[in-house]
Design a protein around this motif. Structure first.
Motif, PDB file in Angstrom:
ATOM      1  N   MET A 107     -24.990  -6.045 -13.464  1.00 23.69           N
ATOM      2  CA  MET A 107     -24.277  -7.106 -12.833  1.00 23.69           C
ATOM      3  C   MET A 107     -25.102  -8.474 -13.422  1.00 23.69           C
ATOM      4  O   MET A 107     -24.483  -9.445 -13.797  1.00 23.69           O
ATOM      5  CB  MET A 107     -24.439  -6.984 -11.309  1.00 23.69           C
ATOM      6  CG  MET A 107     -23.507  -5.934 -10.622  1.00 23.69           C
ATOM      7  SD  MET A 107     -23.652  -6.111  -8.983  1.00 23.69           S
ATOM      8  CE  MET A 107     -24.556  -4.793  -8.466  1.00 23.69           C
ATOM      9  N   ARG A 108     -26.280  -8.385 -13.941  1.00 23.41           N
ATOM     10  CA  ARG A 108     -27.005  -9.442 -14.200  1.00 23.41           C
ATOM     11  C   ARG A 108     -26.253  -9.790 -15.998  1.00 23.41           C
ATOM     12  O   ARG A 108     -26.216 -10.880 -16.053  1.00 23.41           O
ATOM     13  CB  ARG A 108     -28.404  -9.260 -14.217  1.00 23.41           C
ATOM     14  CG  ARG A 108     -29.067 -10.575 -14.793  1.00 23.41           C
ATOM     15  CD  ARG A 108     -30.910 -10.113 -14.881  1.00 23.41           C
ATOM     16  NE  ARG A 108     -31.365  -9.020 -15.429  1.00 23.41           N
ATOM     17  CZ  ARG A 108     -31.126  -9.094 -16.927  1.00 23.41           C
ATOM     18  NH1 ARG A 108     -30.819 -10.338 -17.725  1.00 23.41           N
ATOM     19  NH2 ARG A 108     -31.554  -8.087 -17.675  1.00 23.41           N
ATOM     20  N   ARG A 109     -26.254  -8.734 -16.569  1.00 26.88           N
ATOM     21  CA  ARG A 109     -25.854  -8.730 -17.837  1.00 26.88           C
ATOM     22  C   ARG A 109     -24.469  -9.389 -17.812  1.00 26.88           C
ATOM     23  O   ARG A 109     -24.070 -10.089 -18.671  1.00 26.88           O
ATOM     24  CB  ARG A 109     -25.835  -7.399 -18.567  1.00 26.88           C
ATOM     25  CG  ARG A 109     -27.323  -7.147 -19.057  1.00 26.88           C
ATOM     26  CD  ARG A 109     -27.308  -6.058 -20.042  1.00 26.88           C
ATOM     27  NE  ARG A 109     -26.846  -4.813 -19.590  1.00 26.88           N
ATOM     28  CZ  ARG A 109     -27.544  -3.685 -18.916  1.00 26.88           C
ATOM     29  NH1 ARG A 109     -29.005  -4.250 -18.701  1.00 26.88           N
ATOM     30  NH2 ARG A 109     -27.139  -2.603 -18.597  1.00 26.88           N
ATOM     31  N   PHE A 110     -23.400  -8.657 -16.832  1.00 30.35           N
ATOM     32  CA  PHE A 110     -22.167  -9.139 -17.003  1.00 30.35           C
ATOM     33  C   PHE A 110     -22.282 -10.737 -16.695  1.00 30.35           C
ATOM     34  O   PHE A 110     -21.319 -11.446 -17.369  1.00 30.35           O
ATOM     35  CB  PHE A 110     -21.485  -8.686 -15.943  1.00 30.35           C
ATOM     36  CG  PHE A 110     -20.272  -8.884 -15.629  1.00 30.35           C
ATOM     37  CD1 PHE A 110     -19.171  -8.245 -16.494  1.00 30.35           C
ATOM     38  CD2 PHE A 110     -19.800  -9.938 -14.530  1.00 30.35           C
ATOM     39  CE1 PHE A 110     -17.701  -8.642 -16.205  1.00 30.35           C
ATOM     40  CE2 PHE A 110     -18.196 -10.238 -14.363  1.00 30.35           C
ATOM     41  CZ  PHE A 110     -17.443  -9.672 -15.344  1.00 30.35           C
ATOM     42  N   ARG A 111     -22.647 -11.301 -15.668  1.00 29.10           N
ATOM     43  CA  ARG A 111     -22.743 -12.759 -15.507  1.00 29.10           C
ATOM     44  C   ARG A 111     -23.148 -13.426 -16.479  1.00 29.10           C
ATOM     45  O   ARG A 111     -22.591 -14.454 -17.030  1.00 29.10           O
ATOM     46  CB  ARG A 111     -23.460 -13.014 -14.030  1.00 29.10           C
ATOM     47  CG  ARG A 111     -22.717 -12.331 -12.744  1.00 29.10           C
ATOM     48  CD  ARG A 111     -21.832 -13.170 -12.212  1.00 29.10           C
ATOM     49  NE  ARG A 111     -20.865 -12.570 -11.424  1.00 29.10           N
ATOM     50  CZ  ARG A 111     -19.648 -12.101 -11.303  1.00 29.10           C
ATOM     51  NH1 ARG A 111     -18.909 -13.003 -12.176  1.00 29.10           N
ATOM     52  NH2 ARG A 111     -19.062 -11.385 -10.310  1.00 29.10           N
ATOM     53  N   GLU A 112     -24.310 -13.102 -17.111  1.00 31.86           N
ATOM     54  CA  GLU A 112     -24.982 -13.881 -17.989  1.00 31.86           C
ATOM     55  C   GLU A 112     -24.072 -14.021 -19.428  1.00 31.86           C
ATOM     56  O   GLU A 112     -24.099 -14.793 -20.250  1.00 31.86           O
ATOM     57  CB  GLU A 112     -26.390 -13.312 -18.473  1.00 31.86           C
ATOM     58  CG  GLU A 112     -27.485 -13.695 -17.417  1.00 31.86           C
ATOM     59  CD  GLU A 112     -28.761 -13.134 -17.769  1.00 31.86           C
ATOM     60  OE1 GLU A 112     -29.606 -13.243 -16.626  1.00 31.86           O
ATOM     61  OE2 GLU A 112     -28.905 -12.399 -18.614  1.00 31.86           O
ATOM     62  N   GLN A 113     -23.469 -12.763 -19.804  1.00 30.28           N
ATOM     63  CA  GLN A 113     -22.485 -12.579 -20.779  1.00 30.28           C
ATOM     64  C   GLN A 113     -21.256 -13.336 -20.774  1.00 30.28           C
ATOM     65  O   GLN A 113     -20.409 -13.508 -21.705  1.00 30.28           O
ATOM     66  CB  GLN A 113     -22.730 -11.259 -21.222  1.00 30.28           C
ATOM     67  CG  GLN A 113     -24.135 -10.972 -21.812  1.00 30.28           C
ATOM     68  CD  GLN A 113     -24.197  -9.504 -22.195  1.00 30.28           C
ATOM     69  OE1 GLN A 113     -23.563  -8.779 -22.621  1.00 30.28           O
ATOM     70  NE2 GLN A 113     -25.525  -9.172 -22.140  1.00 30.28           N
TER      71      GLN A 113
END
Lengths: 480, 480, 480
Positions: B400-406
Motif C-alpha cells: 500500500m505504501r508503494r502504491f500511494r508513493e508511486q
C-alpha cells in the motif's frame, strides 16, 4: 614521514546505518548486539581456495585490495581513469602501471566517488577494523595509510588462515569448475587445519556447447573423471561422478549462471544429437540455449538424488564492453544486467522438481522487479524454493531494504536464505556480513517500532537471518 | 483445561502500523480516528452469497479460517507441510486429514511463518477483535484458542448477517459467473434483510473459447437467459440480457480476469467465425486470445450503455503448479504473477471508450512496475479510468505504501478508487479495511508532517480514501 | 471586491519536504541553506526562446499558467473537465472557452486534485514566491488571486528578462529543431542582454523517414543550410554544418527522443538506400526504425568530433489518445510511457563510443525499473555515460527519492548530472530547482543521520548536485 596534516578522522559510528528514528534505532541496536558476534556462514562466494591452502602472506595493499576488485576499479574507470593506469593486467601483456604506490595514490584521489556506495562502506570497514586506519582516505593520507596496511600485512596475524579464524568464519564455500581437480581443497583437508572450506560445483562451461572454450572444459572433465566423454550419456555419467567427488570434499551446493533462467526437458535423443553436434564443433547458439535449459532440468534431477543445493544466478549480460574483455579479460566491471523472467522460464523445472522433498533451489536475481511480482510468490508456494539475498549491485544498504520490504510480506522470512557475501575479496567478508546484520536488524527494528511484531519475535528472526537460515538452507550440519 | 502457561500475550497496539516518527504518527492517529468507524464499502470480493442467503452458523474454526484460505495454507505448504495434512480436499476424493483440531495445531506450530506478513496482521486482528483471543497463537495455545473460537461461533451474534451488521458493511459485492442464476442474491432480497449484497458480472468463462469448460459455461448462459446461443450475435444478445438481470439485482460492476490486458476489435464476420469455430470445438489458443481481446472491447461498449463499471484484473499465471490443480483444484495458492503491459495493450479500448462520459474502467495489477510507468499516466489522462488499490500479493503494508508513493504524484488521489478487500474470507473484511485505513492515514500523515499538505486537506483525503472514492467509483448511491 | 472570507492561508513551511525525523531534517536544512541560493543551471528544457528575445510582458494568468501547461489540464481532463472548457485551442479552429477568468475559476474549483502532486507543489511555490499570494487557491479565492497575479504581470519586474535575472539563471538551454534558423537566439545575442540562453540541437524530425512531416523537416534543413539534400551523404553534411551553427550560438548539447533506444550501425550503402526510399516517399516503419538506430550512432560519432553532449530521452508512447492529438495537437497530456530496455539496445553505441574521451551521453528514462538494473551499472562502467535526473512523471518528490536510492549505490553521485527542469513553463523554473535542492539535501541528510557519510562529504555533494555536476556534464564554462 608523509604529512597527513589537516586530514579528517575516519570514524565508524557504532550505530551506523540504522534508521535515524530513535524508536527504530533502539530496537535495531538491541537486535544487532545479539547477532553481530555470531559465526559467519559463507555458502557462496569466489575466494580462491589456494589462498587458504597455501596460507602465504598477502601481497602489498594495492595488489590485495585494488587491482583484483572490479567493484573498485570500474568506478574509477567510469570517471575516465584508465584501466592501464590502475595496473589492471592486459591479456596480451601490454605494459600497464606497475608502481603500486602510484596506483594507490590515484585511487585515494578518487575515493570520494564511493561516497554513498556499499563499496565505500566495506572499504572503510576494512581500513578501520582490519588495518586500524583512523584517517579518512584521500590524496593527503594515501601514503601513510598504504604504509600502515603494508606493515600489518607482514605480520603472522594477517596470514589468510589467521584471518579466517579472526573473522569467525564457520564455513566458507568457494566456486569451482566442473572439471576442477579440487587440489586446493584436498590440500586444505590434508593440512590438518580445522577451517571448514568447501567447494561448489559450477558446471556452466560444460553446458555452453556453442562457445570456443567448451571443448577445453570437456577435456578437463574427462581428465579429472578419468572417463572419455564421447556421448551425452557419458557426459551425464561424468557429471554424476564429479558431483559425488565434490560432495566427498564437503560440497553442499551447485551453482549455475545463465542469461535467462529458461528450463525445458529434451528427450534423450535430442540431447544426444545436440551433444554430438557440439563434439563436431557445429553447435549453434540456439542449440546451446536448448541444451542449457535441459541441463538445468538435469541438475535439478541430480540434486533430488544427491542432495546438492541448486543455486541459480541469472540475468547478467556478461562482457558488455567488447574492448574491455578483449584487452583485460572477464570480470572487469563490464557486466550489465537485463530484465529477467522467472514465472514462465522456471515452469518446467518447478513442475518437475519444485515439490521434491530432497530438493532445494536457491534463486537470485539482478532484476528487483521480480522480488514481489514473481520470486516471492514462487517461494511462497513451491516447497523446494528459497530466495537468495540481494545479489551483486543490490548487495547494498538500499538494496537490502528493498529486498526485505518486497519479499517478506509474501514469502515470509523462512523462505529466504539469510545473507550471502558472494565475494572474491576475502578481506571484505566481515564488512559485508556486518552491514547485512545491521540492515536486517534495522528492518526488524522497523517492524517492532511499528508494532507489527514484538521483541520476542524479532530476536528469533534476527538470529535466523544472521545465522540459522543460511546454515539450514545450505545443509551445513555442524560448525567445524 | 489445556495449559497455556508461559504463553505470550496477544496485544494489538492502538497505534500499530503507523510510522515510528512521532510527528507522522501523531497526524496518522488523528486521521485514523476520523475514518476507522466509517462504514465499509466492499465493491469487489469473493464472499459466497449463500453465506448471507442462508445465514447458517459458521462451522468450527479450522473449516472457517484455515482450509478455505489459500493465503494461509500456501505458506505452510511452501515450508514442506503437505496440503493433505492441512485437510485440503482432493478432487478425486483421496482421503486427507479430517481432524480439525490436529490441523489447527499444525497451523499454530507454524504460525511464526506469518510474522511480517499481512496475513499475520489480519489473522491476529480476527483473533483479537472478533474472537477475543488474548494470547499469541502457538503450539502451546492452539487448543485453548480453538476452543474459544469454537464457542463463539455457536452464538447467534456470530451468524453471518449479524457479523455483516457488526462489521458495519454498507455494501458487499460478490463475484458471479455470467451464467449464474443469482438465486442466492434473490433469496437475500426476498428475505427482507436490509443488508446490501449485490452481484458482479464475471463472464471470463464464456470468453475462453479454447478451454474445455467453455461449452458448459455457454450452456449455463443459455439456460439462465432462456436463449439458444448458436451464433456470435445471439451470444452478444444473451450477454446484454444477463447484464440487465445482474443490474436488476443491484450489480454496479463487471469483472474480467485475463493474462495480458490485450484489447482489439474484430470485425463482426471474424467474431462470428471464431464463435462458430468454438461451437464446433476447434477454437485455438490464438483464436481465444483474439476473441478475449475483442470481448473486452464489447464489454466496454456495453458499459457505456448500461453503466456497469468495468474491472480488469490481469497478470496472473493461474495454476502454475500442475500437480496442485490436478489434485486439489484451482485457487490453491499456486497462481504466480507475470510482467504485464498496459500502454499498448489497452490502446484500442482506451481510444474507443476512454473518454466516454458513462464509462468507468477500474484497472488492477500484480506488476507494481506499471504503477508509475503506465497506470498513473493512463489514469491521469483518460477520464474513464480509475486505479484499483494494491491487489492480492500487494494488498499489504509495504504494498500500500508503494502504491500511494508511486501513483499519487501523477494520478492524484481522485483517480483511485479507495480500498477494496477482494477477499473470500468474510471474517477478515474488517481487518483488511482497518489495515488499509491505517496505512492511508499514515501516508497522509507523512505528507502533513513534511508540510506538503495541511490537516484540512488531509482530513478530506483520508475520508475520500476510506469511503467516498469507493462509493463513487462503483456508483453506489445510498447506504442501504 | 470579491469575498475571500473563510479562505485558508497559503503557507510554505520553510522546512517543507524534509523528512519528519529531526536528525535528518536538521542536516537537510543545513545543506539546503548552502545550496538554495546557488545560480540555476538549466541545460535542457522547452522554454520558447522568443520569450526572452522579445521580452514582452506576459499575458494574463490563464494564458500564462494554465492553457500551455499539460501537467495542469491533463489532471482536470482526467476528472471529466473537457479540454474545450479549459480553453485549449483546437487544430481546426472550433471555438473553445475564451473567458480567461471562467477558466481560472474552473481550475481553482478543481485545485484539490493536485494535492500530493509535484504540480501542486510547483504551483503553490509560484503563487506564493512569485506572485505574493497568501491564500490557498480554491473556488472562493480564485478571482482575488487572478486579479493579484494579473496586476503583477503588468509591472516591468515581471518581464521575462527581469524574471530570468531574478530567478538567478546562469544558463538556459532551449530545444530547437535541426532546421531551425535560431533567429530568436541570434536576436538575444544581438540585443546586448547578458543573459545566457543557448539552443539545443534536436533532429528527431529529420530521422523519422516514414512520417508525413519528414519532407518538410528536410526542406527546412535545406533552407537553413543552403544545401540541397538529395542523398544520405548530403544529409550527413547538412547535419554537421547545422551542428556547427548551433555551437556558434552557444549550444553544448543535442537531444534525441525515441520510443526504444535501439542503436545499430548500417553500412553506407544501406543508409543511402533508406534515405533514397524516404525521398521517394516509400520508407516503411521498419525502415525508419533501422534509420533512427543508425542515426543515433551517427550523432554519437559527430559528438566525439564536435563535443556536443548527446541526450537520449526514450520510452514515451506519444499521442496515445488519437482523439486528443487530432483535435488539439501534440503535447496535450496524452503521452504514456512504455517499458524500456537499455542494456541490449545501447550495446552497439556504447561499444563504439562509450569510452571516447570527448563523448558525453546523458541517459534519461520513464521506466524506473532500469535505474538500478541497467542505467546505474552502465553509468558505473562506461566513461562517456552520465544519468540525467528523474524525468517528467518522475520529476517529483518520491521520484527523486527513488532515483537517488536506486542509482547512487552503483553509479555514485558523480555519474549523474544534477537537476534538469525540462520545463516549458518559464515561471516554474525556480520552483522546480528549489524542490530538487530540497530533496537532494534531504537524501544527503539521511546518509549523514545514518552515519554513512559525514557533514564534510555532504556539503560537497549537495553543491555538486545543485550546481557543479550540471555545469560540468553539459560543458558550460563560465557563468555569463
Amino acid at each position: 614521514m608523509h604529512s597527513t596534516s589537516g586530514a579528517e578522522p575516519l570514524v565508524l559510528h557504532p550505530e551506523r546505518f540504522f534508521d535515524a528514528d530513535p524508536a527504530i534505532r533502539r530496537v535495531a541496536v538491541a537486535l544487532y548486539e545479539e547477532t553481530h558476534a555470531l559465526p559467519i556462514i559463507s555458502p557462496h562466494g569466489h575466494v580462491d581456495p589456494w589462498l587458504l591452502a597455501n596460507n602465504e602472506p598477502f601481497p602489498e595493499p594495492t595488489a590485495l585490495l585494488l587491482t583484483p576488485d572490479h567493484y573498485i576499479f570500474r568506478m574509477l574507470y567510469s570517471q575516465g581513469v584508465s584501466m592501464e593506469s590502475l595496473g589492471i593486467p592486459t591479456r596480451d601483456g601490454t605494459p600497464v602501471e606497475t608502481d603500486a604506490r602510484r596506483i594507490w595514490q590515484r585511487f585515494a584521489e578518487h575515493y570520494h566517488l564511493f561516497r554513498g556506495t556499499p563499496t565505500g562502506v566495506w572499504f572503510d570497514h576494512e581500513l578501520h577494523e582490519l588495518f586500524g586506519v583512523r584517517l579518512k582516505l584521500g590524496a593527503s593520507t594515501a601514503t601513510a595509510i598504504y604504509d600502515q596496511i603494508a606493515e600489518r600485512l607482514m605480520s603472522a596475524e594477517f596470514r589468510p588462515r589467521a584471518l579466517f579464524d579472526r573473522f569467525n568464519i564457520e564455513v566458507l564455500a568457494t566456486t569451482d569448475a566442473a572439471g576442477d581437480t579440487l587440489d586446493a581443497h584436498r590440500q586444505i583437508r590434508a593440512s590438518g587445519w580445522a577451517g571448514q572450506v568447501v567447494p561448489t560445483f559450477r558446471p556452466d562451461a560444460v553446458f555452453r556447447i556453442a562457445t570456443p572454450v567448451w571443448r577445453d572444459a570437456i577435456t578437463a572433465l574427462e581428465q579429472v573423471t578419468g572417463r572419455s566423454i564421447g556421448s551425452y550419456a557419458a557426459f551425464i555419467d561424468a557429471l554424476v561422478q564429479q558431483r559425488a567427488f565434490f560432495r566427498s570434499l564437503g560440497a553442499t551446493a551447485t551453482d549455475h549462471a545463465v542469461v535467462a533462467p529458461y528450463t525445458e526437458r529434451l528427450d534423450t535423443a535430442r540431447a544426444e544429437a545436440l551433444f554430438a553436434a557440439a563434439l563436431q564443433g557445429r553447435a549453434t547458439a540456439a542449440d546451446q540455449q536448448a541444451f542449457e535449459a535441459h541441463m538445468l532440468m538435469e541438475m535439478a534431477r541430480m540434486s533430488c538424488h544427491d542432495g546438492l543445493v541448486m543455486q541459480l544466478h541469472p540475468g547478467s549480460f556478461r562482457d558488455h564492453h567488447t574492448h574491455i574483455v578483449d584487452r583485460f579479460g572477464q570480470d572487469k566491471g563490464a557486466d550489465i544486467p537485463v530484465a529477467t523472467e522467472y514465472t514462465r522460464n522456471l515452469h518446467a523445472l518447478l513442475n518437475a522438481y519444485g515439490a521434491h522433498p530432497n530438493f532445494t533451489l536457491v534463486l537470485f536475481t539482478l532484476d528487483e522487479t521480480t522480488y514481489a511480482r514473481e520470486l516471492a510468490p514462487i517461494a511462497g508456494h513451491y516447497p523446494a524454493v528459497r530466495l537468495g539475498p540481494p545479489w551483486w549491485f543490490h548487495d547494498s544498504l538500499e538494496g537490502m531494504r528493498r529486498f526485505r520490504e518486497q519479499v517478506t510480506e509474501t514469502a515470509g522470512l523462512w523462505n529466504t536464505t539469510g545473507f550471502i557475501d558472494d565475494t572474491r575479496a576475502f578481506c571484505s567478508i566481515p564488512a559485508r556480513h556486518d552491514l547485512a546484520r545491521r540492515m536486517d536488524a534495522n528492518y526488524l527494528g522497523g517492524l517492532v517500532a511499528r508494532h507489527q511484531i514484538d521483541m520476542s519475535d524479532a530476536r528469533q528472526m534476527a538470529r535466523a537471518l544472521a545465522y540459522d537460515l543460511g546454515k539450514r538452507a545450505y545443509r551445513f550440519t555442524t560448525g567445524s
